[in-house]
Design a protein around this motif. Structure first.
Motif, PDB file in Angstrom:
ATOM      1  N   LEU A 230       0.867  -1.168   0.000  1.00 36.11           N
ATOM      2  CA  LEU A 230       0.000   0.000   0.000  1.00 36.11           C
ATOM      3  C   LEU A 230       0.906   1.221   0.000  1.00 36.11           C
ATOM      4  O   LEU A 230       1.430   1.625   1.037  1.00 36.11           O
ATOM      5  CB  LEU A 230      -0.917  -0.022   1.214  1.00 36.11           C
ATOM      6  N   ARG A 231       1.124   1.787  -1.185  1.00 38.48           N
ATOM      7  CA  ARG A 231       2.162   2.791  -1.358  1.00 38.48           C
ATOM      8  C   ARG A 231       1.955   4.014  -0.461  1.00 38.48           C
ATOM      9  O   ARG A 231       2.903   4.547   0.107  1.00 38.48           O
ATOM     10  CB  ARG A 231       2.226   3.202  -2.830  1.00 38.48           C
ATOM     11  N   ARG A 232       0.729   4.469  -0.319  1.00 35.98           N
ATOM     12  CA  ARG A 232       0.495   5.696   0.451  1.00 35.98           C
ATOM     13  C   ARG A 232       0.712   5.488   1.946  1.00 35.98           C
ATOM     14  O   ARG A 232       1.198   6.385   2.632  1.00 35.98           O
ATOM     15  CB  ARG A 232      -0.924   6.216   0.207  1.00 35.98           C
ATOM     16  N   THR A 233       0.337   4.324   2.438  1.00 38.54           N
ATOM     17  CA  THR A 233       0.475   4.073   3.872  1.00 38.54           C
ATOM     18  C   THR A 233       1.845   3.506   4.222  1.00 38.54           C
ATOM     19  O   THR A 233       2.243   3.496   5.393  1.00 38.54           O
ATOM     20  CB  THR A 233      -0.603   3.089   4.357  1.00 38.54           C
ATOM     21  N   GLY A 234       2.562   2.992   3.216  1.00 48.77           N
ATOM     22  CA  GLY A 234       3.873   2.427   3.463  1.00 48.77           C
ATOM     23  C   GLY A 234       3.850   1.046   4.074  1.00 48.77           C
ATOM     24  O   GLY A 234       4.883   0.538   4.518  1.00 48.77           O
ATOM     25  N   THR A 270      -9.176   0.833  -7.941  1.00 45.39           N
ATOM     26  CA  THR A 270      -7.927   1.242  -7.299  1.00 45.39           C
ATOM     27  C   THR A 270      -6.785   1.265  -8.313  1.00 45.39           C
ATOM     28  O   THR A 270      -6.609   0.301  -9.072  1.00 45.39           O
ATOM     29  CB  THR A 270      -7.572   0.258  -6.167  1.00 45.39           C
ATOM     30  N   ASP A 310      -2.044   2.100  -5.218  1.00 49.42           N
ATOM     31  CA  ASP A 310      -1.961   3.514  -4.835  1.00 49.42           C
ATOM     32  C   ASP A 310      -2.982   3.831  -3.749  1.00 49.42           C
ATOM     33  O   ASP A 310      -3.907   4.618  -3.955  1.00 49.42           O
ATOM     34  CB  ASP A 310      -2.163   4.392  -6.072  1.00 49.42           C
ATOM     35  N   ILE A 311      -2.836   3.211  -2.603  1.00 52.75           N
ATOM     36  CA  ILE A 311      -3.697   3.476  -1.449  1.00 52.75           C
ATOM     37  C   ILE A 311      -2.832   3.488  -0.186  1.00 52.75           C
ATOM     38  O   ILE A 311      -1.705   3.018  -0.201  1.00 52.75           O
ATOM     39  CB  ILE A 311      -4.830   2.446  -1.300  1.00 52.75           C
TER      40      ILE A 311
END
Length: 311
Positions: A230-234, A270, A310-311
């Protein structure tokens, strides 16, 4: 947004039409032919219904609901418990089935699949584009809006009740590709499958379909766990066999919005940043699947060991 039921009418055997408006009579979000809304019932159930009214009426939405005895309870609630003045929640209109420009249209409807096609036909009329409607149903009495359509458009509407005429003669109607024609079809899976088969000789992108029910699924590409970054949350989540990406992401604390959880409504679309999805939805066209830049995590999975969202 909160709406209320302004009218409720039987429009065929087992089908009711609802007109929905804001309690204060205010303006509703605009929509385009092919759009649907999430209807949130007072018991918390969420279902998707196509908008089938007048898109130029800024103060009301019309939907039609088929009673489905084998369904999950949403249609029974609408038929048995919603009354005039009942409050309902609704999401903003969303369109996964847009009407694209064409020289002419062939609309094919099966049963309640007529609903998204009604505003498309009105739009074609406004554009003065040639069109025909092939509309099949179990019986004449079960075919919603049949009189509305045949009365307004005459012989451009071909009603085919199965008990009187048999199944739709797709082999004749779709035998040869028609230059400049787009085919729009909505209805039960057997009809959609038959139309797709009949259109195999047509040029790419001439046929557009919408499914109210999920297509029958084959086995996933892989039967072993895979990782979702989950790229945005890492964070990274491991998805086990038998667990959807959507549920795995939610277990990790990310509240990803969804509705149908069957790959038919489009709510959980998504973006994919890396990796190749195993597409298992009923929405994306083949060229959209080939792009590998988005997926529906309620049903789709990963072809490889890792996929980045990309979430």
């Amino acid at each position: 947004m909160m709406l209320e039921v302004r009218s409720k009418d039987a429009v065929a055997d087992g089908v009711v039409s609802l007109t929905l408006s804001r309690p204060d009579g205010g303006r509703l979000p605009d929509w385009t032919p092919g759009s649907h809304i999430d209807l949130i019932l007072p018991d918390g159930t969420t279902r998707q219904y196509s908008l089938c009214g007048d898109r130029w009426d800024a103060h009301s939405y019309r939907i039609a609901v088929l009673r489905e005895p084998a369904g999950r309870g949403g249609s029974a609630y609408v038929h048995d418990r919603l009354a005039l003045g009942s409050p309902v929640g609704a999401g903003a209109p969303r369109n996964n089935f847009p009407l694209v420009p064409a020289e002419r249209y062939l609309f094919i409807a099966g049963g309640i699949g007529i609903t998204p096609l009604l505003p498309m036909i009105r739009q074609a009329e406004l554009m003065r584009v040639e069109w025909q409607l092939l509309y099949g149903g179990r019986t004449r009495a079960s075919m919603a809006f049949r009189d509305e359509m045949s009365g307004a458009y005459g012989d451009r509407v071909r009603l085919v009740p199965q008990d009187e005429c048999g199944l739709l003669d797709l082999a004749t109607w779709l035998a040869e590709p028609a230059s400049g024609t787009k085919v729009y079809c909505c209805g039960p899976p057997p009809l959609l499958n038959a139309v797709e088969q009949a259109c195999t000789a047509w040029p790419p992108h001439c046929l557009r379909t919408e499914r109210f029910a999920a297509a029958k699924q084959t086995e996933p590409v892989r039967s072993t766990p895979f990782e979702v970054e989950l790229r945005r949350t890492g964070s990274t989540v491991t998805v086990e066999p038998g667990v959807s990406v959507l549920h795995a992401v939610r277990r990790a604390g990310v509240d990803l919005l969804s509705s149908c959880e069957q790959g038919t409504c489009g709510t959980c679309l998504t973006p994919v940043l890396e990796g190749v999805p195993d597409h298992r939805d009923a929405l994306l066209a083949e060229h959209e699947r080939a792009a590998n830049d988005c997926m529906f995590p309620c049903v789709s999975r990963s072809c490889g060991d890792r996929i980045v969202l990309d979430i």
